[in-house]
Write a protein that holds these residues in place. Structure first.
Motif, PDB file in Angstrom:
ATOM      1  N   ILE A   1       0.943  29.583 -37.228  1.00 39.16           N
ATOM      2  CA  ILE A   1       0.282  29.062 -35.610  1.00 39.16           C
ATOM      3  C   ILE A   1       1.031  29.845 -34.470  1.00 39.16           C
ATOM      4  N   ARG A   2       2.193  30.531 -34.071  1.00 38.70           N
ATOM      5  CA  ARG A   2       2.807  31.217 -33.241  1.00 38.70           C
ATOM      6  C   ARG A   2       1.764  32.746 -33.218  1.00 38.70           C
ATOM      7  N   ASP A   3       1.542  32.509 -34.531  1.00 37.21           N
ATOM      8  CA  ASP A   3       1.375  34.224 -34.053  1.00 37.21           C
ATOM      9  C   ASP A   3      -0.032  34.455 -33.934  1.00 37.21           C
ATOM     10  N   ILE A   4      -0.737  32.852 -33.689  1.00 32.80           N
ATOM     11  CA  ILE A   4      -2.313  33.088 -33.670  1.00 32.80           C
ATOM     12  C   ILE A   4      -2.400  32.451 -31.886  1.00 32.80           C
ATOM     13  N   MET A   5      -1.097  32.461 -31.313  1.00 32.51           N
ATOM     14  CA  MET A   5      -1.026  31.159 -30.115  1.00 32.51           C
ATOM     15  C   MET A   5      -0.444  32.911 -29.312  1.00 32.51           C
ATOM     16  N   PHE A   6       0.394  33.221 -29.491  1.00 34.45           N
ATOM     17  CA  PHE A   6       1.477  34.669 -28.744  1.00 34.45           C
ATOM     18  C   PHE A   6       0.747  35.061 -29.130  1.00 34.45           C
ATOM     19  N   ASP A   7       0.754  35.240 -30.589  1.00 32.77           N
ATOM     20  CA  ASP A   7       0.484  37.316 -30.664  1.00 32.77           C
ATOM     21  C   ASP A   7      -1.008  37.597 -30.764  1.00 32.77           C
ATOM     22  N   GLY A   8      -2.042  36.891 -30.573  1.00 29.60           N
ATOM     23  CA  GLY A   8      -2.977  36.965 -30.810  1.00 29.60           C
ATOM     24  C   GLY A   8      -4.314  37.023 -32.256  1.00 29.60           C
ATOM     25  N   LYS A   9      -3.132  37.141 -33.164  1.00 34.21           N
ATOM     26  CA  LYS A   9      -3.609  37.316 -34.444  1.00 34.21           C
ATOM     27  C   LYS A   9      -4.898  36.487 -35.010  1.00 34.21           C
ATOM     28  N   ARG A  10      -5.628  37.030 -35.487  1.00 31.47           N
ATOM     29  CA  ARG A  10      -6.876  36.437 -36.421  1.00 31.47           C
ATOM     30  C   ARG A  10      -7.403  36.295 -37.271  1.00 31.47           C
ATOM     31  N   TYR A  11      -6.740  37.373 -38.344  1.00 33.15           N
ATOM     32  CA  TYR A  11      -7.147  37.951 -38.817  1.00 33.15           C
ATOM     33  C   TYR A  11      -5.922  36.911 -40.615  1.00 33.15           C
ATOM     34  N   PHE A  12      -6.172  37.168 -41.466  1.00 29.53           N
ATOM     35  CA  PHE A  12      -5.871  36.345 -42.910  1.00 29.53           C
ATOM     36  C   PHE A  12      -4.624  37.966 -42.536  1.00 29.53           C
ATOM     37  N   ASN A  13      -4.744  39.165 -43.235  1.00 29.67           N
ATOM     38  CA  ASN A  13      -3.656  40.437 -42.818  1.00 29.67           C
ATOM     39  C   ASN A  13      -2.770  40.441 -41.659  1.00 29.67           C
ATOM     40  N   GLU A  14      -3.657  40.600 -40.549  1.00 25.58           N
ATOM     41  CA  GLU A  14      -2.328  40.058 -39.454  1.00 25.58           C
ATOM     42  C   GLU A  14      -1.073  39.341 -39.555  1.00 25.58           C
ATOM     43  N   ILE A  15      -1.911  37.649 -40.054  1.00 23.11           N
ATOM     44  CA  ILE A  15      -0.140  36.695 -39.722  1.00 23.11           C
ATOM     45  C   ILE A  15       0.386  37.152 -41.396  1.00 23.11           C
ATOM     46  N   ARG A  16      -0.617  37.299 -42.338  1.00 19.43           N
ATOM     47  CA  ARG A  16       0.170  38.163 -43.470  1.00 19.43           C
ATOM     48  C   ARG A  16       1.670  38.846 -43.161  1.00 19.43           C
ATOM     49  N   GLU A  17       1.111  40.273 -42.764  1.00 23.23           N
ATOM     50  CA  GLU A  17       2.229  41.388 -42.247  1.00 23.23           C
ATOM     51  C   GLU A  17       3.297  40.936 -40.941  1.00 23.23           C
ATOM     52  N   SER A  18       2.994  39.695 -40.381  1.00 26.82           N
ATOM     53  CA  SER A  18       4.360  39.502 -39.519  1.00 26.82           C
ATOM     54  C   SER A  18       5.685  39.860 -39.972  1.00 26.82           C
ATOM     55  N   ASP A  19       6.243  39.675 -39.181  1.00 19.95           N
ATOM     56  CA  ASP A  19       7.971  40.005 -38.938  1.00 19.95           C
ATOM     57  C   ASP A  19       8.584  39.593 -41.148  1.00 19.95           C
ATOM     58  N   GLU A  20       8.433  38.156 -40.841  1.00 19.82           N
ATOM     59  CA  GLU A  20       8.271  37.292 -41.784  1.00 19.82           C
ATOM     60  C   GLU A  20       7.782  37.801 -43.644  1.00 19.82           C
TER      61      GLU A  20
END
Length: 141
Positions: A26-45
């Motif tokens: 939710i953080r990634d979508i809300m604050f980082d503008g990530k909208r795609y699966f791979n964008e979220i998957r590639e987060s720091d965690e």
């Protein structure tokens, strides 16, 4: 639908958000503008693909996100926060503020969260309105 262990409000919250990954998505979508699966998957965690798929499905079933096909890339899905998901913003900011006060955080994140806190309700309302506009535009299609 899964039967709740109890109707206690804290339990109800934890049944949706009570794991390591869900709020980070939710953080990634809300604050980082990530909208795609791979964008979220590639987060720091570096969430594993199978866990990400599971959490995205749970968030969609809970009404926190909306999954739609990307018009430009038919093989991709776009993940957008719903009004229910957008309503988590003050909670996530409050948790982040707690971390600033009690945990070690990166300088970049310290600045980001400090700016969110300084912006107060006016900034939260502006950000929420932009996310809601995005949700409403996607959900009409």
């Amino acid at each position: 639908m899964k039967v709740s262990k109890s109707l206690c409000p804290v339990n109800q919250y934890l049944e949706v958000f009570g794991d390591k990954w869900t709020l980070l998505i939710i953080r990634d979508i809300m604050f980082d503008g990530k909208r795609y699966f791979n964008e979220i998957r590639e987060s720091d965690e570096k969430i594993a693909s199978n866990i990400l798929t599971d959490r995205l499905n749970k968030l969609e079933k809970s009404g926190v996100i909306l999954k739609t096909r990307d018009i430009k890339h038919k093989q991709k899905n776009i993940y957008t926060l719903t009004k229910t998901g957008i309503d988590l913003m003050p909670i996530i900011i409050a948790m982040s503020e707690w971390s600033l006060n009690h945990r070690k955080v990166s300088d970049k994140d310290r600045i980001h969260v400090s700016n969110l806190i300084k912006g107060g309700k006016a900034l939260q309302n502006k950000m929420s309105a932009a996310l809601l506009e995005e949700f409403e535009s996607i959900s009409k299609n």
